[in-house]
Design an enzyme around this catalytic site. Structure first.
Site, PDB file in Angstrom:
ATOM      1  N   ARG A  45      35.800  19.961  70.198  1.00 18.60           N
ATOM      2  CA  ARG A  45      34.415  20.196  70.622  1.00 18.60           C
ATOM      3  C   ARG A  45      33.509  19.045  70.243  1.00 18.60           C
ATOM      4  NH1 ARG A  45      33.928  25.712  67.507  1.00 18.60           N
ATOM      5  NH2 ARG A  45      34.854  24.237  66.094  1.00 18.60           N
ATOM      6  N   HIS A  78      38.108  28.986  74.059  1.00 15.63           N
ATOM      7  CA  HIS A  78      39.570  29.030  73.964  1.00 15.63           C
ATOM      8  C   HIS A  78      40.181  29.223  75.349  1.00 15.63           C
ATOM      9  CE1 HIS A  78      38.727  30.706  69.740  1.00 15.63           C
ATOM     10  NE2 HIS A  78      39.270  29.516  69.551  1.00 15.63           N
ATOM     11  N   LYS A  87      41.121  32.611  55.926  1.00 17.66           N
ATOM     12  CA  LYS A  87      39.873  32.620  56.680  1.00 17.66           C
ATOM     13  C   LYS A  87      39.188  33.978  56.633  1.00 17.66           C
ATOM     14  CE  LYS A  87      40.328  28.974  60.115  1.00 17.66           C
ATOM     15  NZ  LYS A  87      40.275  28.676  61.546  1.00 17.66           N
TER      16      LYS A  87
END
Length: 168
Positions: free
Chosen positions: A96, A19, A43
């Site tokens: 990614r 990040h 989450k």
């Protein structure tokens, strides 16, 4: 001259060096970057919102950003509403792998429909950060693995403390 404002949203549970890589690189392109820490109860975050905001602020404080203002703000609700409230013209997203692209591509399309004045910009993860994810960092840390190269010293300390509390 119009200030270039961007939003980098995420759950940041916890913030990782991946990040931070995206934040530092986005800061090179913007005058003001707002890191939006999302409320995402779905989450099941390890850290509550206030802890995630504090850890994110602490981690960002060490970055060399050459004059770009970086703020960390919690948000709830639609990303496009939050971005508009910040007067952002750009949403920054990190990628990614190809699997990230599929999801992010769909999200960018939906966000463009919600607010066509805000562009989504994708930054590929640096080679050294492509494999880092908060989920993996938590799993490695919980199992006693070395997470030094994945997070800041402050985040590591917070993770180890949380794991110790959970073990009690």
């Amino acid at each position: 001259m119009v200030e270039r404002i961007g939003v980098y949203p995420g759950t940041f549970d916890p913030i990782t060096n991946g990040h931070l890589d995206i934040i530092q690189r986005a800061a090179k392109m913007l005058d003001h970057l707002v890191v939006g820490v999302a409320i995402n109860a779905g989450k099941g975050p390890l850290f509550n919102l206030e802890e995630r905001v504090a850890l994110t602020r602490e981690a960002i404080a060490t970055l060399p950003v050459n004059g770009t203002r970086i703020d960390v703000k919690p948000f709830e609700g639609l990303l496009m509403d939050f971005a508009a409230e910040q007067h952002a013209r750009v949403v920054v997203r990190g990628l990614r792998a190809v699997s990230d692209f599929e999801y992010e591509f769909q999200m960018a399309g939906m966000n463009a429909r919600l607010n066509p004045t805000i562009e989504t910009v994708f930054l590929m993860a640096s080679e050294r950060c492509q494999f880092i994810s908060s989920r993996f960092v938590k799993e490695i840390g919980r199992l006693g693995g070395n997470i030094d190269s994945f997070v800041t010293v402050g985040v590591k300390a917070a993770l180890l403390k949380r794991f110790a509390e959970q073990a009690e």
